[in-house]
Design a protein around this motif. Sequence first.
Motif, mmCIF file in Angstrom:
data_model
loop_
_atom_site.group_PDB
_atom_site.id
_atom_site.type_symbol
_atom_site.label_atom_id
_atom_site.label_comp_id
_atom_site.label_asym_id
_atom_site.label_seq_id
_atom_site.Cartn_x
_atom_site.Cartn_y
_atom_site.Cartn_z
ATOM 1 N N UNK A 1 0.874 -1.176 0.000
ATOM 2 C CA UNK A 1 0.000 0.000 0.000
ATOM 3 C C UNK A 1 0.910 1.224 0.000
ATOM 4 N N UNK A 2 0.455 2.261 -0.693
ATOM 5 C CA UNK A 2 1.250 3.498 -0.717
ATOM 6 C C UNK A 2 0.789 4.358 0.441
ATOM 7 N N UNK A 3 1.677 4.529 1.429
ATOM 8 C CA UNK A 3 1.294 5.310 2.609
ATOM 9 C C UNK A 3 1.445 6.804 2.336
ATOM 10 N N UNK A 4 2.459 7.169 1.549
ATOM 11 C CA UNK A 4 2.704 8.587 1.253
ATOM 12 C C UNK A 4 3.232 8.749 -0.162
ATOM 13 N N UNK A 5 2.729 9.743 -0.852
ATOM 14 C CA UNK A 5 3.259 10.103 -2.174
ATOM 15 C C UNK A 5 3.871 11.491 -2.030
ATOM 16 N N UNK A 6 5.188 11.544 -2.195
ATOM 17 C CA UNK A 6 5.908 12.803 -1.950
ATOM 18 C C UNK A 6 6.505 13.300 -3.265
ATOM 19 N N UNK A 7 6.196 14.530 -3.640
ATOM 20 C CA UNK A 7 6.736 15.079 -4.885
ATOM 21 C C UNK A 7 8.240 15.250 -4.789
ATOM 22 N N UNK A 8 8.953 14.947 -5.877
ATOM 23 C CA UNK A 8 10.403 15.175 -5.842
ATOM 24 C C UNK A 8 10.737 16.458 -6.613
ATOM 25 N N UNK A 9 10.664 16.430 -7.964
ATOM 26 C CA UNK A 9 10.987 17.656 -8.715
ATOM 27 C C UNK A 9 9.889 17.994 -9.721
ATOM 28 N N UNK A 10 9.826 19.275 -10.051
ATOM 29 C CA UNK A 10 8.918 19.754 -11.104
ATOM 30 C C UNK A 10 9.802 20.329 -12.207
ATOM 31 N N UNK A 11 9.762 19.724 -13.382
ATOM 32 C CA UNK A 11 10.549 20.270 -14.484
ATOM 33 C C UNK A 11 10.002 21.643 -14.872
ATOM 34 N N UNK A 12 10.883 22.576 -15.293
ATOM 35 C CA UNK A 12 10.384 23.888 -15.719
ATOM 36 C C UNK A 12 9.431 23.781 -16.913
ATOM 37 N N UNK A 13 9.471 22.676 -17.620
ATOM 38 C CA UNK A 13 8.609 22.442 -18.795
ATOM 39 C C UNK A 13 7.589 21.345 -18.459
ATOM 40 N N UNK A 14 6.893 21.546 -17.328
ATOM 41 C CA UNK A 14 6.057 20.476 -16.770
ATOM 42 C C UNK A 14 4.678 20.341 -17.395
ATOM 43 N N UNK A 15 4.245 21.330 -18.218
ATOM 44 C CA UNK A 15 2.901 21.230 -18.815
ATOM 45 C C UNK A 15 2.914 21.926 -20.167
ATOM 46 N N UNK A 16 1.830 21.735 -20.911
ATOM 47 C CA UNK A 16 1.704 22.264 -22.278
ATOM 48 C C UNK A 16 2.084 23.759 -22.333
ATOM 49 N N UNK A 17 1.537 24.535 -21.378
ATOM 50 C CA UNK A 17 1.771 25.978 -21.391
ATOM 51 C C UNK A 17 3.232 26.345 -21.159
ATOM 52 N N UNK A 18 4.025 25.430 -20.588
ATOM 53 C CA UNK A 18 5.429 25.723 -20.284
ATOM 54 C C UNK A 18 6.387 25.026 -21.259
ATOM 55 N N UNK A 19 5.842 24.390 -22.285
ATOM 56 C CA UNK A 19 6.686 23.650 -23.234
ATOM 57 C C UNK A 19 7.881 24.471 -23.726
ATOM 58 N N UNK A 20 7.638 25.778 -23.927
ATOM 59 C CA UNK A 20 8.706 26.625 -24.481
ATOM 60 C C UNK A 20 9.901 26.726 -23.541
ATOM 61 N N UNK A 21 9.693 26.412 -22.239
ATOM 62 C CA UNK A 21 10.823 26.461 -21.300
ATOM 63 C C UNK A 21 11.800 25.333 -21.541
ATOM 64 N N UNK A 22 11.423 24.370 -22.382
ATOM 65 C CA UNK A 22 12.354 23.279 -22.705
ATOM 66 C C UNK A 22 13.364 23.742 -23.753
ATOM 67 N N UNK A 23 13.279 25.005 -24.183
ATOM 68 C CA UNK A 23 14.233 25.602 -25.103
ATOM 69 C C UNK A 23 15.637 25.561 -24.482
ATOM 70 N N UNK A 24 16.620 25.172 -25.290
ATOM 71 C CA UNK A 24 17.995 24.961 -24.807
ATOM 72 C C UNK A 24 18.538 26.157 -24.017
ATOM 73 N N UNK A 25 18.308 27.373 -24.549
ATOM 74 C CA UNK A 25 18.863 28.574 -23.908
ATOM 75 C C UNK A 25 18.225 28.778 -22.519
ATOM 76 N N UNK A 26 16.888 28.576 -22.450
ATOM 77 C CA UNK A 26 16.206 28.739 -21.160
ATOM 78 C C UNK A 26 16.638 27.668 -20.165
ATOM 79 N N UNK A 27 16.897 26.472 -20.702
ATOM 80 C CA UNK A 27 17.317 25.371 -19.810
ATOM 81 C C UNK A 27 18.615 25.695 -19.094
#
Length: 247
Positions: A186-212
């Motif tokens: 059973x999963x007692x706890x779900x703990x977030x580790x990291x959020x990528x800067x390009x984590x959703x559709x609206x942030x896709x552009x943050x996956x740009x090499x220069x921004x990275x």
Amino acid sequence: MTESSPSFIRNRGQISYTFQDVGAYGEFLNTNRLNAWRRALELTGAKREGKSVDLGCSYGSWADNWQALGLSDVTGLDVNADVIEQARNRLGKAEHGGSGRIAALPSPPDNVACNGMIVHVLDEDEELRIFTDVRGGLKPNGWFFVSVLNSDFYLSPSGFQPHTGPNSCTRTLDFHESLLAKAGFEIAHTVGTFINPWFCEGMRKSADKRLQEDGRFFVAMTVLADALRDADQVKPFSEVLLACRAR
Ligand SMILES: C[S@@+](CC[C@H](N)C(=O)[O-])C[C@H]1O[C@@H](n2cnc3c(N)ncnc32)[C@H](O)[C@@H]1O
């Protein structure tokens, strides 16, 4: 070796790179993973001084982390024979082998840790076998800490959908949760580790090499992750740490 060999055999020797091999992004990952581990240890009250197994330890990349977290008795296991000597030097103890070796250790571990490994397990049956082995090898009141990517917030060549690449994959959290349940966890706890800067559709552009390469993105996402983790939120983490115990 054939196409039907388990993924760790097909990819053996190719997937032992770690966060320590990917510069600033790796530092970002590790800072956030350490913060998540601190939270998970606090929530579970897991025995830090007990015996722990680092499953998929590579060359011992987590040695400093284990020390920082106070896990003092760690045995590394990895299916890649080439990394074991270095892992032994760094961790103190390391053996060649996968999850099946846990049951053969001198005594059952209090904790099994599995960081950045399930992402390289491409087959559902193989993932279930690993979870079942861990469930069978762990002390009855022990903890299994396993990190998994969350395809809902992890940009892959399939967008924000589950994806299988040549040696890594993304899945939904439901997928992993159902395999853990089948294995008797059973999963007692779900703990977030990291959020990528390009984590959703609206942030896709943050996956740009220069921004990275702009460290401010990583600082911002680390602060956001700390706040959401403290509030026990799971969204929009790109990776989570599942703290599991036997049902
Ligand atoms: C990306 S590395 C992660 C290393 C380390 N845990 C970290 O987070 O820095 C993944 C490691 O898992 C190992 N691995 C893959 N499948 C495995 C399995 N079924 N059992 C044990 N180790 C495995 C690989 O050989 C590789 O060294």
